[in-house]
Design a protein around this motif. Structure first.
Motif, PDB file in Angstrom:
ATOM      1  N   ALA A   1       0.850  -1.190   0.000  1.00 34.40           N
ATOM      2  CA  ALA A   1       0.000   0.000   0.000  1.00 34.40           C
ATOM      3  C   ALA A   1       0.885   1.239   0.000  1.00 34.40           C
ATOM      4  CB  ALA A   1      -0.894  -0.001   1.237  1.00 34.40           C
ATOM      5  N   PRO A   2       0.647   2.195  -0.899  1.00 32.92           N
ATOM      6  CA  PRO A   2       1.412   3.437  -0.846  1.00 32.92           C
ATOM      7  C   PRO A   2       1.004   4.221   0.389  1.00 32.92           C
ATOM      8  CG  PRO A   2      -0.299   3.567  -2.523  1.00 32.92           C
ATOM      9  CD  PRO A   2      -0.351   2.181  -1.964  1.00 32.92           C
TER      10      PRO A   2
ATOM     11  N   PHE B   1      -5.039 -10.640   1.247  1.00 35.28           N
ATOM     12  CA  PHE B   1      -6.100 -11.446   1.854  1.00 35.28           C
ATOM     13  C   PHE B   1      -5.619 -12.132   3.141  1.00 35.28           C
ATOM     14  CE2 PHE B   1      -8.457 -15.432   2.352  1.00 35.28           C
ATOM     15  CZ  PHE B   1      -9.740 -14.933   2.440  1.00 35.28           C
ATOM     16  N   TYR B   2      -4.501 -12.857   3.062  1.00 37.39           N
ATOM     17  CA  TYR B   2      -4.117 -13.624   4.262  1.00 37.39           C
ATOM     18  C   TYR B   2      -3.554 -12.728   5.353  1.00 37.39           C
ATOM     19  CZ  TYR B   2       0.774 -13.980   2.482  1.00 37.39           C
ATOM     20  OH  TYR B   2       2.030 -13.726   2.029  1.00 37.39           O
TER      21      TYR B   2
ATOM     22  N   TRP C   1      -1.089   0.114 -10.991  1.00 36.52           N
ATOM     23  CA  TRP C   1      -2.523  -0.012 -10.691  1.00 36.52           C
ATOM     24  C   TRP C   1      -2.905  -1.465 -10.468  1.00 36.52           C
ATOM     25  CZ3 TRP C   1      -5.161   3.692  -8.821  1.00 36.52           C
ATOM     26  CH2 TRP C   1      -4.902   5.019  -9.206  1.00 36.52           C
ATOM     27  N   GLY C   2      -2.320  -2.363 -11.271  1.00 41.26           N
ATOM     28  CA  GLY C   2      -2.619  -3.781 -11.109  1.00 41.26           C
ATOM     29  C   GLY C   2      -2.308  -4.241  -9.697  1.00 41.26           C
ATOM     30  N   GLY C   3      -1.090  -3.926  -9.224  1.00 42.82           N
ATOM     31  CA  GLY C   3      -0.692  -4.346  -7.881  1.00 42.82           C
ATOM     32  C   GLY C   3      -1.596  -3.743  -6.828  1.00 42.82           C
ATOM     33  N   LEU C   4      -1.888  -2.467  -7.005  1.00 43.81           N
ATOM     34  CA  LEU C   4      -2.677  -1.759  -5.984  1.00 43.81           C
ATOM     35  C   LEU C   4      -4.104  -2.302  -5.930  1.00 43.81           C
ATOM     36  CD1 LEU C   4      -2.189   0.407  -3.975  1.00 43.81           C
ATOM     37  CD2 LEU C   4      -3.031   2.099  -5.603  1.00 43.81           C
ATOM     38  N   LEU C   5      -4.720  -2.466  -7.088  1.00 40.79           N
ATOM     39  CA  LEU C   5      -6.101  -2.947  -7.123  1.00 40.79           C
ATOM     40  C   LEU C   5      -6.189  -4.382  -6.605  1.00 40.79           C
ATOM     41  CD1 LEU C   5      -7.431  -1.391 -10.421  1.00 40.79           C
ATOM     42  CD2 LEU C   5      -7.932  -0.730  -8.069  1.00 40.79           C
ATOM     43  N   ALA C   6      -5.188  -5.192  -6.953  1.00 37.77           N
ATOM     44  CA  ALA C   6      -5.176  -6.568  -6.456  1.00 37.77           C
ATOM     45  C   ALA C   6      -5.146  -6.580  -4.935  1.00 37.77           C
ATOM     46  CB  ALA C   6      -3.971  -7.303  -7.014  1.00 37.77           C
TER      47      ALA C   6
ATOM     48  N   ALA D   1      -6.145  -4.244  -2.964  1.00 37.55           N
ATOM     49  CA  ALA D   1      -7.421  -3.758  -2.468  1.00 37.55           C
ATOM     50  C   ALA D   1      -8.462  -4.872  -2.517  1.00 37.55           C
ATOM     51  CB  ALA D   1      -7.879  -2.563  -3.304  1.00 37.55           C
ATOM     52  N   ALA D   2      -8.454  -5.632  -3.605  1.00 40.19           N
ATOM     53  CA  ALA D   2      -9.416  -6.723  -3.720  1.00 40.19           C
ATOM     54  C   ALA D   2      -9.212  -7.740  -2.606  1.00 40.19           C
ATOM     55  CB  ALA D   2      -9.267  -7.391  -5.084  1.00 40.19           C
TER      56      ALA D   2
END
Lengths: 483, 622
Positions: B386-387, B423-424, B505-510, B512-513
């Motif tokens: 996370a930034p 997630f984990y 964005w890919g890393g960040l959104l992942a 977040a998901a």
């Protein structure tokens, strides 16, 4: 003349130290005489330190070229000083074994030391003989120093008579060489040797000289005296015999073989290799059934003479450098063993290995030191003894390119080294797994003995892990022989 | 001066280890002082060296024979300087923390001796100038790791874990040693600088052995950095004390494999790098999956370490021929900070709960342990990328690298792992720190003493800020690449989104998901809902996909067979024939020799003379 005296300064200092100890013994009150051992040790230590202030280059000579101060001589002088210093510490711990005359013991050590140091510089058969006799005659006394002990007297008599026989060979050999060539100086002899090719008189003379030196070295076939004399002599003398006296033989043999008669040595065929192999095997096989520590060390001394002869047999700078390095590691390991043995048994006469049982629990530090010494003698990495054997075998393998017989010698050395592990670990086994032999605790260890133990342990480990500087000196000294 | 300081860095911990072993085994306070003092001295010296920008080599000759020269040297360059700072800096925080965490343990001096020995060994790897020296320290690290994992040797689990770690590493080290021998036989030197120069001057010197050597060296990294298939030892290594897990099995030792790859980057060619990249990617994915169903707080962190190491190894592989592995080192550095922090915070939790490690017996700890909670959260955010936390930047450089190399499979894999990670990790945070208390244990929890919380806060600083310190540029300098620095903090923060938007964005959104999924599932959970949702796969994951069982069966089968053969050879050929036979022959000759030594002087004299006669005859009469 004054210049000559300056060149032999180290020897003079040692002789004066010996005389000083004798005189001080006269004047000191009895209560303070035991301190003379420490004084002797300090003085020898200072002389050792001073020896590092002497440059080997340029090479200096004295007494018309009889005496030569080069890198090889300096290496051995330092070696002898170190050995005598450690022997003095051992002798101090052994003092209960002498009824009287402690100071005489230390003085005699100094005189023997002076003889060894002179021998290291010998360039003339006369100096060779005189220096060797100084060493040998002193040792007759040192061996039988506890004069009420029958075993010590027996050892002394045996050493005297067999030593006299060996000296007779030596003198006869020198006489034959002189008769044939008309010179006793090494350099002159080396120059004239070509004209005497095939002259049996010279050859016989040199062989007899070799017999005299082989006796000092305890090499086959002149090894027979070693176990008996080692076993009877007091501990410090045994230690000095196996280190100092042997190294005297080594340095003189180096000088004679490679400086006096280099061309003959180059053509000596497999003689040295055969003697090396026989000596190694005689030593390691004889050592196996031994139960007395000193007798074991006597056979071990023969075996080590064999290992040293491997370096001679290669007739290369590599081999001689390995011999010198091997000796440097050897002095620490042997003194470590004898220091511990002296601290355990004190002045007692017995030295059954079985009575070391349980030392691992009674005195863990001493047990560890003894293990370190035995492991280095056995040639376990990363200790000095391993590297020494490695260098010797390596030199033999390198020499094998020109002289295939050396491959065989390397293989034989390897086998002998493996067998040697067997009996040294008998010591270790007794210390840690042996049956508890008496619960008598080992007495307090004096500060000087502790310092000597630490120094020897550091030497054994340091030479194995950081061989650089000493190996550098050894190779430098070996290069001086011009092989 | 610099040479002196470098030696000081290396030898201070060694000295502490020796002094403690020799003199302070019964005096815990003295032992702690020596050990902590030594690492602080090493840290200070490293800082001075780093400030001075010292580079170069200092060496003593260890063995010099014609044809074989081995140095013992220390090498300073941007890579080793930064790594020195990481090891001594993180090490200092952990040494100090240990003094609080291990207080009252009867084996405390032994613990500190082990810690100092480890620091010495690790610094030796970092500073080594040649492969032989590197290998020696490599093994020393293995030994100290063994000693520390098995610190509580009276517990069978710890003793087994220590053995497992050691043996698994040995498998990798065997390959590494073969690699070293191969390099030596082909290139004729082991000195790193000489090797590098030689390969640069004449690349064909390498020939066909290149790939083999690269992969063999990689074997060593696979063992130490616990990459698939040798990953099994790391989770078990959590049986050691928690600070040990933090220092050795999260921040430094396991990173040694990645460091090795970056050190020997010039040895690796394209095919080898491709294998390395895929090994790393697979490990990252596998470990992240396994982490989903673990319940032990330290094991979850252990799997996340595996997963992050996978990222780093993947980054090395992706750097490709001609590129440089600075992103791997960058992630190694930030990971050292935040993973050490996470472990130490987990240690504070375990300490507060009297050695309870099951997250399903925790809950609501945020209020009881505020410092621990906030620092743990900082570590988690960094780990999830996370930034503006440091982990965001380092992970982004790796994803960007995959993007630039157009390696879309591994890019997708990296992004997927990022989602799993979030997630984990938030599963852990939400279950342990928030929600209702799930047992009585959290009721009596108290915040740890300052000696433990101060290191937490100290590590939280770089966790948050290390992304702004230009560490990646420092590493890039090692490989001769100068990257322009973004001006200003804000510009630096948004730079990734402008530079490679897909990756960032890919890393960040992942992430977040992953967070949202964890939030919905675990916000108020009292027991794990995932097995109900997934069924059998969840059980497989919990049982770690049966790797241990598979290896055990495999090893047992081969070992039984081998053991039978070896036993037969040993009993009949070696013992009966060679040993007894040889020993018997030697004993017998030895006993026979004794009869020569009668003790009779006349006999001796005769033998002596006879010896001389034989010698004369042999030489003259032929």
């Amino acid at each position: 003349m004054v210049n000559d005296l300056a060149v032999i300064g180290l020897e003079l200092a040692v002789v004066f130290a010996g005389l000083g100890v004798l005189l001080a013994d006269l004047w000191l009150p009895a209560a303070r005489r035991p301190h003379l051992a420490l004084v002797t040790a300090w003085v020898l230590g200072l002389i050792l330190l001073a020896s590092f202030g002497i440059e080997a280059e340029p090479v200096r000579t004295a007494f018309g070229g009889m005496y030569r101060l080069d890198a090889l001589a300096l290496f051995f002088k330092r070696f002898f000083l170190l050995a005598a210093l450690l022997v003095t510490v051992v002798a101090r711990e052994f003092r209960e074994g002498f009824e009287a005359g402690h100071a005489e013991y230390h003085a005699l050590t100094c005189f023997a030391l002076a003889g060894m140091m002179l021998a290291a510089s010998a360039q003339h058969f006369a100096l060779l003989f005189v220096a060797l006799e100084l060493v040998t005659v002193t040792f007759y006394v040192l061996v039988s120093f506890p004069r009420r002990r029958v075993t010590a007297l027996e050892a002394g008599v045996k050493y005297l008579i067999l030593g006299a026989l060996a000296s007779a060979f030596l003198v006869f050999g020198i006489a034959l060489v002189y008769a044939a060539t008309g010179t006793l100086a090494f350099e002159a002899l080396a120059g004239r040797l070509e004209t005497f090719t095939g002259n049996r008189l010279v050859l016989a003379g040199l062989l007899l000289v070799g017999a005299g030196l082989g006796f000092k070295l305890a090499a086959v076939p002149f090894q027979i005296w070693a176990p008996d004399v080692y076993q009877g002599a007091p501990f410090p003398t045994t230690a000095f015999l196996s280190v100092g006296s042997k190294a005297t033989g080594v340095v003189l043999l180096l000088r004679v073989l490679f400086e006096a008669v280099p061309s003959l040595t180059a053509r000596s065929g497999p003689l040295l290799s055969v003697l090396a192999g026989l000596t190694m095997f005689y030593g390691v096989l004889g050592a196996i059934p031994q139960r007395s520590l000193r007798r074991l060390m006597g056979y071990s001394s023969i075996a080590n003479a064999g290992f040293l002869l491997v370096g001679f047999a290669t007739r290369s700078t590599e081999g001689v450098g390995a011999v010198l390095f091997y000796l440097a590691g050897y002095v620490f390991a042997v003194l470590l063993v004898f220091l511990v043995a002296t601290l355990v048994w004190r002045g007692a006469e017995a030295d059954e290995i079985a009575t070391l049982g349980g030392l691992g629990r009674r005195a863990p530090a001493l047990a560890a030191s003894l293990t370190l010494g035995a492991a280095s003698l056995a040639g376990i990495p990363p200790l000095a003894g391993f590297l020494g054997k490695f260098l010797l075998i390596r030199a033999a393998v390198l020499g094998g390119a020109e002289n295939p017989a050396l491959y065989w010698l390397a293989a034989i050395t390897l086998v002998a080294a493996v067998v040697a592990i067997y009996y040294y670990f008998g010591l270790v086994r007794a210390v840690y797994w042996g049956e508890e032999a008496g619960s008598a605790s080992v007495g307090p260890v004096s500060r000087s003995a502790r310092a000597a133990l630490v120094a020897c342990a550091a030497g054994v480990l340091g030479l194995g892990v950081f061989p650089g500087p000493v190996l550098g000196w050894a190779r430098l000294a070996a290069r001086g022989l011009g092989l | 001066m610099n040479a002196f300081l470098t030696w000081l860095v290396l030898l201070a911990p060694a000295g502490a280890a020796v002094v403690i072993t020799l003199t302070a085994l019964r005096r815990p306070a003295t032992a702690a002082r020596w050990s902590i003092g030594a690492i602080l001295v090493a840290f200070a010296a490293s800082l001075v060296l780093f400030r001075a920008g010292a580079t170069g080599e200092t060496a003593v000759v260890w063995l010099d024979l014609p044809g074989l020269r081995v140095d013992f040297g220390l090498r300073l360059d941007p890579l080793s300087l930064l790594m020195l700072l990481v090891v001594t800096g993180v090490g200092s925080a952990i040494h100090i923390y240990s003094w609080g965490y291990m207080r009252g343990d009867p084996g405390l001096p032994r613990y500190f001796a082990g810690l100092s020995l480890f620091s010495f060994a690790m610094l030796g790897i970092v500073l080594a100038t040649n492969l032989l020296q590197l290998f020696v320290f490599w093994e020393l690290v293995g030994v100290s790791s063994y000693l520390l994992i098995g610190f509580w040797y009276e517990r069978p689990a710890a003793a087994d874990a220590a053995k497992k770690a050691f043996l698994t590493n040995r498998v990798g080290d065997f390959g590494f040693l073969l690699g070293i021998i191969l390099v030596w036989s082909v290139l004729g030197t082991l000195n790193l600088a000489e090797l590098s120069a030689k390969l640069r001057a004449a690349p064909p010197a390498w020939g066909a052995a290149a790939t083999a050597a690269g992969l063999l060296v990689f074997c060593g990294a696979v063992g130490k950095s616990a990459q698939f298939p040798l990953h099994v030892w790391l989770p078990d290594a959590m049986e050691g004390p928690t600070p040990v897990s933090a220092l050795i099995h999260a921040a430094t030792m396991v990173a040694a494999g990645v460091y090795l790859l970056c050190r020997l980057f010039f040895l690796l060619n394209a095919p080898a790098l491709e294998v390395i990249a895929w090994t790393g990617g697979l490990t990252a994915l596998l470990a992240a999956l396994l982490a989903l169903q673990q319940n032990d707080i330290k094991r979850i962190l252990a799997y996340s370490t595996l997963s992050q190491l996978g990222y780093m190894v993947m980054a090395v592989g992706l750097s490709g021929a001609g590129g440089h592995p600075a992103p791997a080192m960058y992630h190694l550095t930030t990971h050292a900070f935040f993973k050490a922090l996470l472990f130490l915070a987990a240690g504070a939790v375990i300490h507060a709960l009297h050695h309870e490690q099951d997250i399903w017996k925790m809950g609501g700890l945020a209020r009881k342990l505020p410092v621990t909670f906030w620092t743990f959260l900082a570590g988690t955010l960094a780990l999830c990328g996370a930034p503006p936390f440091s982990g965001f930047f380092s992970k982004d450089t790796i994803l960007t690298l995959a993007w630039e190399r157009e390696h879309y499979a591994l890019l997708a894999l990296g992004v997927g792992v990022a989602a799993l990670t979030a997630f984990y990790m938030f599963r852990l945070v939400l279950v342990a720190f928030t929600g209702p208390a799930k047992s009585q244990a959290p009721d009596h929890a108290h915040e740890a003493p300052p000696v433990m919380t101060v290191p937490l806060v100290a590590l939280a600083v770089p966790t948050l800020l290390a992304g702004f310190w230009g560490i990646d540029r420092g590493y890039a300098r090692q490989y001769g690449a100068e990257a322009a620095a973004a001006h200003g903090w804000a510009a630096h923060l948004f730079e990734p989104f402008a530079h490679a938007p897909m990756a960032a964005w890919g890393g960040l959104l992942a992430a977040a998901a992953g967070f949202v999924a964890a939030w919905t599932l675990y916000r108020r959970a009292v027991s794990d809902p995932l097995p109900g949702l997934l069924g059998a796969p969840a059980r497989w994951l919990r049982d770690r996909l049966y790797f241990d069982e598979l290896y055990a069966a495999l090893i047992a089968a081969t070992q039984d067979l081998l053991a039978r053969v070896v036993a037969a050879v040993d009993r009949w050929v070696l013992a009966a024939g060679l040993v007894r036979g040889t020993a018997g022959v030697f004993e017998l000759t030895g006993r026979l020799l004794r009869h020569v030594h009668t003790g009779n002087l006349q006999t001796y004299a005769l033998l002596l003379a006879a010896g001389a006669v034989v010698l004369l005859w042999w030489t003259l009469a032929r």
